[in-house]
Scaffold this motif. Structure first.
Motif, PDB file in Angstrom:
ATOM      1  N   ASP A 143      69.280  17.778 -36.427  1.00 20.33           N
ATOM      2  CA  ASP A 143      69.382  16.552 -37.200  1.00 20.33           C
ATOM      3  C   ASP A 143      68.766  15.580 -36.901  1.00 20.33           C
ATOM      4  N   MET A 144      67.389  15.939 -36.436  1.00 24.66           N
ATOM      5  CA  MET A 144      66.270  14.756 -35.874  1.00 24.66           C
ATOM      6  C   MET A 144      65.868  13.997 -37.067  1.00 24.66           C
ATOM      7  N   SER A 145      65.773  14.523 -38.341  1.00 26.64           N
ATOM      8  CA  SER A 145      65.383  13.474 -39.244  1.00 26.64           C
ATOM      9  C   SER A 145      66.269  12.509 -39.634  1.00 26.64           C
ATOM     10  N   ASN A 146      67.725  12.547 -39.517  1.00 35.87           N
ATOM     11  CA  ASN A 146      68.603  11.411 -39.254  1.00 35.87           C
ATOM     12  C   ASN A 146      68.686  10.787 -38.056  1.00 35.87           C
ATOM     13  N   LEU A 147      68.600  11.255 -36.997  1.00 33.92           N
ATOM     14  CA  LEU A 147      68.585  10.558 -35.687  1.00 33.92           C
ATOM     15  C   LEU A 147      67.210   9.791 -35.614  1.00 33.92           C
ATOM     16  N   ILE A 148      65.848  10.009 -35.773  1.00 37.12           N
ATOM     17  CA  ILE A 148      65.062   9.202 -35.687  1.00 37.12           C
ATOM     18  C   ILE A 148      64.861   8.555 -37.207  1.00 37.12           C
ATOM     19  N   THR A 149      64.976   7.056 -37.099  1.00 36.14           N
ATOM     20  CA  THR A 149      64.891   6.390 -38.242  1.00 36.14           C
ATOM     21  C   THR A 149      63.558   5.577 -38.338  1.00 36.14           C
ATOM     22  N   ASP A 150      62.654   5.542 -37.059  1.00 34.12           N
ATOM     23  CA  ASP A 150      61.331   5.041 -37.311  1.00 34.12           C
ATOM     24  C   ASP A 150      60.558   5.502 -36.013  1.00 34.12           C
ATOM     25  N   ILE A 151      59.179   5.969 -36.191  1.00 35.32           N
ATOM     26  CA  ILE A 151      58.219   5.948 -35.232  1.00 35.32           C
ATOM     27  C   ILE A 151      57.211   5.178 -35.485  1.00 35.32           C
ATOM     28  N   LYS A 152      56.890   4.289 -34.410  1.00 40.86           N
ATOM     29  CA  LYS A 152      55.917   3.355 -34.855  1.00 40.86           C
ATOM     30  C   LYS A 152      55.038   3.448 -33.470  1.00 40.86           C
TER      31      LYS A 152
END
Length: 185
Positions: free
Chosen positions: A146-155
């Motif tokens: 469920d990484m796509s829901n866990l990671i909300t942003d990468i900057k």
């Protein structure tokens, strides 16, 4: 008797000749022995051990690595990382001067940087990313965690710093970053 001795001597001569020939060519050839054929050379879309052994373990690196033979974490492409007090931000400080491999068909024009981290993870999490649909857009490990829901942003903070924002604190996040699917392309 002489016939058998001659045959045995000839047999050993052939074996030694083959071994000598193999050793001479081994200096120029990379040989990888596996129990099967890898399904792909992209660990992000793989889900089998044979592929991971042949790709992410032999070719690619991750931000964090497992110490050999353990589940203990150690720096990989990131020389260190910080986790915010609330557990929602994980900042990776990338190694300097990490070069990509040069091959007959590819000569790198720059060193590894934050853009490569963004590419590698956004490819798996952003359905609008131009490389998301490669091989059907299926990222089994990334999705099953469920990484796509866990990671909300990468900057990208700068060329050598990347900040991941999480939807909630997740204790195994750092260990997940050491897994094969998290290889940097």
């Amino acid at each position: 008797m002489i016939g058998n001795a001659f045959k045995q001597s000839l047999g050993w001569s052939l074996v030694l000749g083959i071994l000598w020939s193999a050793q001479a060519s081994a200096e120029k050839t990379f040989v990888y022995c596996s129990e099967g054929s890898p399904s792909t050379f992209s660990p992000q879309i793989a889900s089998d051990g044979v592929t991971f052994n042949a790709t992410s373990q032999a070719i690619y690196s991750r931000l964090i690595e497992f110490k050999n033979g353990t589940t203990e974490l150690e720096p990989g492409l990131a020389e260190k990382w910080d986790v915010s007090k609330d557990g929602l931000k994980v900042t990776f400080h990338l190694r300097k001067n990490v070069a990509f491999q040069t091959t007959e068909g590819f000569t790198p024009t720059r060193n590894f940087n934050a853009d490569d981290v963004l590419f590698s993870f956004n490819r798996m999490r952003d359905k609008n990313h131009p490389y998301f649909p490669v091989s059907g857009g299926k990222y089994s490990y990334f999705d099953s965690m469920d990484m796509s829901n866990l990671i909300t942003d990468i900057k990208k903070v700068n060329d050598l710093t990347v900040e991941f924002t999480l939807s909630h604190p997740e204790a195994p996040f750092l260990a997940n970053m050491a897994m094969d699917f998290a290889s940097i392309l």
